[in-house]
Design a protein around this motif. Structure first.
Motif, PDB file in Angstrom:
ATOM      1  N   THR A 223       0.827  -1.207   0.000  1.00 22.92           N
ATOM      2  CA  THR A 223       0.000   0.000   0.000  1.00 22.92           C
ATOM      3  C   THR A 223       0.860   1.256   0.000  1.00 22.92           C
ATOM      4  OG1 THR A 223      -1.677  -1.219   1.257  1.00 22.92           O
ATOM      5  CG2 THR A 223      -1.892   1.174   1.184  1.00 22.92           C
ATOM      6  N   LEU A 226       2.249   1.805  -3.486  1.00 30.98           N
ATOM      7  CA  LEU A 226       1.278   2.362  -4.426  1.00 30.98           C
ATOM      8  C   LEU A 226       0.979   3.830  -4.119  1.00 30.98           C
ATOM      9  CD1 LEU A 226      -1.220  -0.622  -4.750  1.00 30.98           C
ATOM     10  CD2 LEU A 226       0.465   0.153  -6.421  1.00 30.98           C
ATOM     11  N   TYR A 230       2.212   5.090  -7.451  1.00 28.10           N
ATOM     12  CA  TYR A 230       1.083   5.181  -8.369  1.00 28.10           C
ATOM     13  C   TYR A 230      -0.207   5.262  -7.562  1.00 28.10           C
ATOM     14  CZ  TYR A 230      -1.520   4.396 -12.709  1.00 28.10           C
ATOM     15  OH  TYR A 230      -2.353   4.535 -13.794  1.00 28.10           O
ATOM     16  N   LYS A 232      -3.156   6.280  -8.025  1.00 26.06           N
ATOM     17  CA  LYS A 232      -4.425   5.937  -8.656  1.00 26.06           C
ATOM     18  C   LYS A 232      -4.749   4.453  -8.549  1.00 26.06           C
ATOM     19  CE  LYS A 232      -4.398   9.708 -12.068  1.00 26.06           C
ATOM     20  NZ  LYS A 232      -4.432  10.039 -13.506  1.00 26.06           N
ATOM     21  N   ALA A 233      -3.751   3.646  -8.267  1.00 24.41           N
ATOM     22  CA  ALA A 233      -3.951   2.196  -8.226  1.00 24.41           C
ATOM     23  C   ALA A 233      -4.077   1.662  -6.802  1.00 24.41           C
ATOM     24  CB  ALA A 233      -2.798   1.489  -8.928  1.00 24.41           C
ATOM     25  N   THR A 234      -4.264   2.538  -5.825  1.00 26.03           N
ATOM     26  CA  THR A 234      -4.340   2.061  -4.441  1.00 26.03           C
ATOM     27  C   THR A 234      -5.544   1.157  -4.198  1.00 26.03           C
ATOM     28  OG1 THR A 234      -5.413   4.159  -3.889  1.00 26.03           O
ATOM     29  CG2 THR A 234      -3.063   3.969  -3.411  1.00 26.03           C
ATOM     30  N   PHE A 236      -6.271  -1.281  -5.769  1.00 25.74           N
ATOM     31  CA  PHE A 236      -5.851  -2.649  -6.060  1.00 25.74           C
ATOM     32  C   PHE A 236      -5.622  -3.454  -4.785  1.00 25.74           C
ATOM     33  CE2 PHE A 236      -2.097  -5.457  -6.364  1.00 25.74           C
ATOM     34  CZ  PHE A 236      -2.602  -6.434  -7.203  1.00 25.74           C
TER      35      PHE A 236
END
Length: 281
Positions: A223, A226, A230, A232-234, A236
């Motif tokens: 976490t 991310l 990135y 925006k992909a948290t 996931f």
């Protein structure tokens, strides 16, 4: 007999009209008070805030703790109750498992020589660990939400660095993961000791639960990665955690390949006390 027929047979309407009258009166008073108050204000004068911030609000760590205080308390109580609810059924598991082939298929295959309750404990600890990971991830994702709402700018514009701000949330997240595991085991052991003729020792339960800490910290690390690399992909991480729950909990029952569980950090953890401890893993 007369009293019983009055209660269970005859309809008495006057209490209904009393309640309706009370509702109408409350609504009228509410409309009157709403008419008297000013826009964006209440009728009760708000008390002024403190001139200086509390010593517990003068660092990114204390700010993060204050933001997540209510969530941490709620999750602590919830995990303690969850452990007690699981522990309350440990006394009847042996008889229940003997007649339930589906549940027995979900237990570790290497559990010969251990009771069914001890084998179930290994499965239970993996599920508890996944549940305990949720509040730890929520704390980290709270920072991402604060950043998205532009609430971090006044902090980062000063002497606070992004690394220090993230570190405050990270420390609390790791601490919460430990607290959640301990409280769940405490509830599990306390309730289980009451209902079991031969209770499982507290030290054995602690070992079976805390061996999953590296898997929980791996999810926390993912976490953090991310958020920093990135953001925006948290989202996931929630999909990944749901996938871990599915393959760890239902993998054996659905006869999924062993490698599906090993795609998650929880699938690599030795299942204490059935398996031997593996410090390398």
């Amino acid at each position: 007999l007369v009293l019983r027929s009055e209660v269970y047979v005859n309809n008495i309407w006057w209490p209904v009209f009393v309640v309706l009258g009370e509702a109408v009166a409350i609504i009228l008073v509410a409309y009157y008070l709403n008419f008297k108050r000013d826009l964006q204000a209440g009728l009760i004068q708000p008390r002024p805030g403190r001139k200086d911030a509390s010593p517990f609000l003068r660092s990114p760590f204390s700010l993060a703790l204050r933001l997540m205080r209510s969530a941490i308390i709620a999750w602590s109580v919830g995990m303690l109750v969850l452990g007690m609810s699981y522990g309350s059924v440990l006394g009847d598991l042996e008889a229940f498992f003997e007649s339930n082939e589906l549940i027995k298929s979900m237990l570790p295959s290497s559990g010969q020589g251990f009771t069914l309750t001890e084998q179930f404990l290994t499965l239970l600890m993996s599920i508890i660990s996944i549940f305990g990971t949720v509040p730890a991830l929520q704390i980290l994702l709270k920072l991402k939400g604060e950043e998205k709402r532009d609430r971090c700018e006044h902090l980062l514009a000063g002497a606070v660095s992004r690394t220090r701000l993230l570190a405050g949330f990270l420390v609390i997240s790791i601490a919460v993961s430990i607290i959640m595991q301990f409280l769940t085991v405490l509830g599990l052991w306390a309730a289980g000791s009451i209902v079991m003729e031969q209770p499982i020792s507290f030290s054995r339960m602690i070992s079976a639960a805390f061996v999953y800490m590296p898997a929980m910290w791996t999810m926390i690390g993912l976490t953090v990665l991310l958020i920093g690399f990135y953001p925006k992909a948290t989202g996931f991480v929630w999909l990944y955690l749901i996938f871990a729950f599915f393959v760890v909990y239902l993998g054996r029952a659905l006869q999924l390949p062993e490698w599906t569980a090993e795609l998650t950090p929880f699938g690599h953890i030795p299942q204490i006390p059935v398996d031997d401890m593996n410090f390398v893993t």
